[in-house]
Structure formats: structure tokens, C-alpha cells
Design a protein around this motif. Sequence first.
Motif, PDB file in Angstrom:
ATOM      1  N   TYR A  54       0.833  -1.204   0.000  1.00 60.23           N
ATOM      2  CA  TYR A  54       0.000   0.000   0.000  1.00 60.23           C
ATOM      3  C   TYR A  54       0.869   1.255   0.000  1.00 60.23           C
ATOM      4  N   LEU A  55       1.884   1.285   0.856  1.00 59.35           N
ATOM      5  CA  LEU A  55       2.754   2.456   0.935  1.00 59.35           C
ATOM      6  C   LEU A  55       3.593   2.623  -0.327  1.00 59.35           C
ATOM      7  N   ARG A  56       4.034   1.516  -0.925  1.00 58.84           N
ATOM      8  CA  ARG A  56       4.781   1.609  -2.190  1.00 58.84           C
ATOM      9  C   ARG A  56       3.921   2.274  -3.268  1.00 58.84           C
ATOM     10  N   ALA A  57       2.661   1.870  -3.339  1.00 55.39           N
ATOM     11  CA  ALA A  57       1.758   2.443  -4.341  1.00 55.39           C
ATOM     12  C   ALA A  57       1.546   3.935  -4.097  1.00 55.39           C
ATOM     13  N   LEU A  58       1.416   4.339  -2.845  1.00 52.71           N
ATOM     14  CA  LEU A  58       1.199   5.751  -2.520  1.00 52.71           C
ATOM     15  C   LEU A  58       2.443   6.604  -2.738  1.00 52.71           C
ATOM     16  N   LEU A  59       3.594   6.074  -2.347  1.00 52.13           N
ATOM     17  CA  LEU A  59       4.831   6.856  -2.380  1.00 52.13           C
ATOM     18  C   LEU A  59       5.514   6.872  -3.741  1.00 52.13           C
ATOM     19  N   GLY A  60       5.299   5.846  -4.549  1.00 52.90           N
ATOM     20  CA  GLY A  60       5.986   5.776  -5.835  1.00 52.90           C
ATOM     21  C   GLY A  60       7.486   5.797  -5.644  1.00 52.90           C
ATOM     22  N   ASP A  61       8.170   6.659  -6.387  1.00 51.94           N
ATOM     23  CA  ASP A  61       9.637   6.718  -6.283  1.00 51.94           C
ATOM     24  C   ASP A  61      10.120   7.784  -5.296  1.00 51.94           C
ATOM     25  N   ARG A  62       9.209   8.340  -4.501  1.00 47.38           N
ATOM     26  CA  ARG A  62       9.588   9.365  -3.514  1.00 47.38           C
ATOM     27  C   ARG A  62      10.347   8.768  -2.330  1.00 47.38           C
ATOM     28  N   ALA A  63      10.144   7.497  -2.073  1.00 50.22           N
ATOM     29  CA  ALA A  63      10.795   6.822  -0.943  1.00 50.22           C
ATOM     30  C   ALA A  63      10.908   5.337  -1.269  1.00 50.22           C
ATOM     31  N   THR A 161      -8.149   4.637  14.911  1.00 50.71           N
ATOM     32  CA  THR A 161      -8.832   3.439  14.421  1.00 50.71           C
ATOM     33  C   THR A 161      -9.488   3.718  13.069  1.00 50.71           C
ATOM     34  N   ILE A 162      -9.668   4.994  12.743  1.00 52.34           N
ATOM     35  CA  ILE A 162     -10.223   5.416  11.455  1.00 52.34           C
ATOM     36  C   ILE A 162      -9.546   6.718  11.048  1.00 52.34           C
ATOM     37  N   GLY A 163      -9.881   7.196   9.846  1.00 50.74           N
ATOM     38  CA  GLY A 163      -9.405   8.490   9.405  1.00 50.74           C
ATOM     39  C   GLY A 163      -8.246   8.426   8.433  1.00 50.74           C
ATOM     40  N   ILE A 164      -7.695   9.581   8.184  1.00 50.68           N
ATOM     41  CA  ILE A 164      -6.561   9.760   7.275  1.00 50.68           C
ATOM     42  C   ILE A 164      -5.407  10.325   8.085  1.00 50.68           C
ATOM     43  N   ILE A 165      -4.213   9.825   7.813  1.00 49.58           N
ATOM     44  CA  ILE A 165      -3.016  10.313   8.498  1.00 49.58           C
ATOM     45  C   ILE A 165      -1.967  10.670   7.459  1.00 49.58           C
ATOM     46  N   SER A 166      -1.195  11.699   7.762  1.00 49.77           N
ATOM     47  CA  SER A 166      -0.097  12.112   6.895  1.00 49.77           C
ATOM     48  C   SER A 166       1.192  12.090   7.704  1.00 49.77           C
ATOM     49  N   PRO A 167       2.223  11.394   7.217  1.00 49.94           N
ATOM     50  CA  PRO A 167       3.488  11.377   7.949  1.00 49.94           C
ATOM     51  C   PRO A 167       4.172  12.744   7.890  1.00 49.94           C
ATOM     52  N   SER A 169       7.184  13.559   7.148  1.00 55.58           N
ATOM     53  CA  SER A 169       8.047  13.733   5.974  1.00 55.58           C
ATOM     54  C   SER A 169       7.281  13.969   4.677  1.00 55.58           C
ATOM     55  N   PHE A 170       6.029  13.554   4.638  1.00 55.19           N
ATOM     56  CA  PHE A 170       5.211  13.686   3.438  1.00 55.19           C
ATOM     57  C   PHE A 170       3.836  14.231   3.825  1.00 55.19           C
ATOM     58  N   PRO A 171       3.759  15.512   4.200  1.00 52.74           N
ATOM     59  CA  PRO A 171       2.490  16.061   4.689  1.00 52.74           C
ATOM     60  C   PRO A 171       1.373  16.044   3.651  1.00 52.74           C
ATOM     61  N   ASP A 172       1.709  15.924   2.364  1.00 49.60           N
ATOM     62  CA  ASP A 172       0.699  15.872   1.314  1.00 49.60           C
ATOM     63  C   ASP A 172       0.158  14.451   1.085  1.00 49.60           C
ATOM     64  N   LEU A 173       0.775  13.459   1.708  1.00 47.64           N
ATOM     65  CA  LEU A 173       0.381  12.063   1.531  1.00 47.64           C
ATOM     66  C   LEU A 173      -0.797  11.751   2.446  1.00 47.64           C
ATOM     67  N   GLU A 174      -1.844  11.156   1.890  1.00 45.45           N
ATOM     68  CA  GLU A 174      -3.019  10.792   2.675  1.00 45.45           C
ATOM     69  C   GLU A 174      -3.086   9.275   2.789  1.00 45.45           C
ATOM     70  N   ILE A 175      -2.848   8.786   3.994  1.00 44.70           N
ATOM     71  CA  ILE A 175      -2.831   7.344   4.256  1.00 44.70           C
ATOM     72  C   ILE A 175      -4.081   6.980   5.036  1.00 44.70           C
ATOM     73  N   SER A 176      -4.832   6.033   4.517  1.00 49.70           N
ATOM     74  CA  SER A 176      -6.045   5.578   5.181  1.00 49.70           C
ATOM     75  C   SER A 176      -5.702   4.655   6.349  1.00 49.70           C
ATOM     76  N   VAL A 177      -6.116   5.053   7.529  1.00 53.10           N
ATOM     77  CA  VAL A 177      -5.897   4.219   8.719  1.00 53.10           C
ATOM     78  C   VAL A 177      -6.605   2.882   8.550  1.00 53.10           C
ATOM     79  N   MET A 178      -7.830   2.915   8.017  1.00 50.23           N
ATOM     80  CA  MET A 178      -8.585   1.680   7.805  1.00 50.23           C
ATOM     81  C   MET A 178      -7.840   0.730   6.876  1.00 50.23           C
ATOM     82  N   LYS A 179      -7.183   1.266   5.855  1.00 52.52           N
ATOM     83  CA  LYS A 179      -6.430   0.433   4.910  1.00 52.52           C
ATOM     84  C   LYS A 179      -5.242  -0.229   5.630  1.00 52.52           C
ATOM     85  N   LEU A 180      -4.634   0.476   6.595  1.00 56.00           N
ATOM     86  CA  LEU A 180      -3.529  -0.109   7.353  1.00 56.00           C
ATOM     87  C   LEU A 180      -4.012  -1.219   8.275  1.00 56.00           C
TER      88      LEU A 180
END
Length: 182
Positions: A54-63, A161-167, A169-180
Motif C-alpha cells: 500500500y505504501l509503495r503504491a502511494l509513495l511511488g519513487d519518492r521513498a 482506528t479510522i481516518g486519514i493520516i499524513s506522515p 516527511s510527506f504532509p501531502d500524503l493521505e494514508i487511510s488508517v482503515m487500509k492499514l
Amino acid sequence: MTLATYKWTVENYHQAIDAGLFADEAVELLRGNLVVMSPERESHAYYNSEISDYLRALLGDRAKVRDAHPITLPNNSEPEPDVAIVQPLGREYLQHHPYPENIFWLIECSQATLTKDLTEKKAIYAEAGIQEYWVIDLQNHQLIVFKDLKNASYITKQTFTIGIISPISFPDLEISVMKLLD
């Protein structure tokens, strides 16, 4: 009788690995101590793999997303976090594992190791200057985020337990907590 223990350095640890000393044993180096790693059960392996993909798909070649590979820390530690999101330095990693300055954030998927991940590993990562550390708590189905370093300790702890989180280092990245957690 006095008990004497041997404190390993990262260099000694690497020499022992090169000599085949730990060929049949899953160990990691934590503060100069060899720690036997817990065997990986099916749910742990599943979450580790899915989160990394999931993180590879979101980050691409950024990390670079590394699954269960060592990182080298200055406190005579070479842990193997479940997921390390690091700078994409390519062949440089032939010379060394990622150092703290190469690491964006770390993730541990925790079931049997929850206490160790929330105490010892958290302290080791904070002391090394890792700016953000996530624990996927598989027992309680939640994400615990540690950040905001001060005096080698994380001062912010958030549980999701739900929501969107942004690390950080990548404040523009939206990571779904539910997906994790799914």
C-alpha cells in the motif's frame, strides 16, 4: 558470582554474521544485546506485506519501502523494523543499511511483540532520532503514532482506528488508517 555479559558493537555483530554465526537464528541487535526475534505468524506476515505494498503504491519513487530489513542506529542497535520508509538511495545501500538520517519513518506490526515495540523499540528509535514511529497494534486493531522528539523521547502519542493520516516527511500524503488495519 558475578554475571558478565558481552556487549556487541555493530561492527562485531556484522563480523559474526559474515562468519555465519547466526545462520540458523533470527536475531537483531538492540543496545548491544542480541535479541532472538519472535517467529512470524500468518497475520503478522499478511499485514506487513499489505502495508508495504500500500505504501509503495502511494509513495511511488519518492521513498523506498523496506520490509523487515535491518537499519543501523548509533546506540549499538541494528533492529529489523517490519516496515522502514527510507530515502531512495539505490546502490548506496550496498555499503550500509539505512542510518537514522536516511529514515523517514518506521512501522512495527505488533501482536506478540506489542509490549517490546511500545517500550524498548520506541525508546531505541527515539534515542536514534527517528522522527516518527508507528505501531500497528494487531491485538486492539489500532494505529499508534509517536512523533515530536524532545530530549530523545517522543512527546506526542496519538491512537487511530479510522481516518486519514499524513506522515511528517510527506504532509501531502493521505494514508487511510482503515487500509492499514484491514
